[in-house]
Design a protein around this motif. Structure first.
Motif: not given
Ligand code: ATP
Length: 267
Positions: A103-125
């Motif tokens: 998420l951080v190095y290729a997905g364009g999420y430069d803040r860890v907090s937003t990366a962490r919530s995107r991670a939960l969305e993807l894990l839900d998927l």
């Protein structure tokens, strides 16, 4: 619109000529399969598209850009995500944290907090959100395969390369994985190219299937045509003509591991 185009790709390893002029396209929004005998060069082709290997000759165009000589990290940022045949979660990290580097190095999420919530969305998927805080090494094989897909999705790809994500799964888990892949296409608007030996799944989930054998694409068509193609039956599908589930792994019983085969960087 064509999202990925390979033109006349050749690749040898020393004296071993693996790809001898491979040309193929993947249309945007499609789920395309790539099948072929063990050692045909399917994973090599993925390694070329994702930049882990360089083609000897030929051109790879992704989303209108020539990526033939680009580095893997740039290709990932351009929008090509991939899984590996052998799942390899980051050891000692939770399921959720496994998604953060992508998420951080290729997905364009430069803040860890937003990366962490995107991670939960993807894990839900991928139906792993309940295991977000488990250590990834404690996941079952089927769960690790879903984590591998989520890790590839963490790079926010336009094109997702799936390398044998049905191998070794029970029939029940194969059915679940098919639903998951269809859901990814629908919800994330991702184009998918998948390598597979599990024919039942391939013929169910793919819009079109290409067959790689003897260094080249010998057929490319809708699944119904591929399973009846004489040349494909001769070189790959064998004698179980046109039946869903034919192919090298058709004898696998539920829960029986399909052997992980092939060489390549991840084999
Ligand atoms: N880095 C490498 N160095 C040398 N030989 C390689 C390398 N990568 C792949 N090969 C060889 O190239 C051939 C094609 O391998 P590849 O893994 O691409 O086939 P595959 O079609 O994916 O096979 P499988 O279906 O068994 O996974 C094999 O003979 C393999 O041993």
């Amino acid at each position: 619109m064509t999202l990925l185009e390979l033109r006349d790709i050749e690749k040898s390893f020393g004296g071993l000529r693996v790809l001898e002029g491979v040309s193929m396209t993947v249309e945007e929004g499609s789920i395309q399969g790539l099948i072929g005998p063990n050692g045909a060069g399917k994973t090599t082709l993925f390694n070329l598209v994702s930049g882990l290997l360089r083609a000897d000759t030929g051109t790879i165009v992704f989303d209108g850009t020539d990526i033939t000589d680009r580095a893997p990290k740039h290709i990932a940022r351009d929008g090509v995500g991939r899984t590996f045949q052998l799942t390899r979660p980051y050891p000692g990290m939770t399921t959720q944290d496994n998604l953060l580097p992508g998420l951080v190095y290729a997905g364009g999420y430069d803040r860890v907090s937003t990366a962490r919530s995107r991670a939960l969305e993807l894990l839900d998927l991928v139906d792993l959100v309940d295991l977000a805080h488990e250590e990834s090494r404690d996941l079952t094989m089927s769960e690790q395969k879903r984590l591998e897909i989520a890790r590839a999705l963490a790079t926010e790809p336009k094109l997702l390369l799936l390398d044998e994500v049905f191998a070794g799964l029970s029939h029940e888990d194969v059915a679940r994985q098919i639903e998951l892949i269809e859901g990814i296409r629908a919800e994330l608007d991702v184009t998918i190219l998948l390598i597979e030996h599990v024919m039942e799944a391939t013929m169910t989930v793919c819009d079109r299937v290409g067959v790689l054998a003897n260094g080249t694409i010998i057929a490319e068509d809708v699944p119904d045509e591929i399973v009846h193609d004489e040349q494909v039956i001769d070189v790959y599908l064998g004698s179980g003509r046109g039946e869903a589930g034919t192919g090298p792994d058709s004898d696998a019983t539920p829960d029986e591991d399909v052997p992980e085969t092939g060489g390549g960087l991840d084999g």
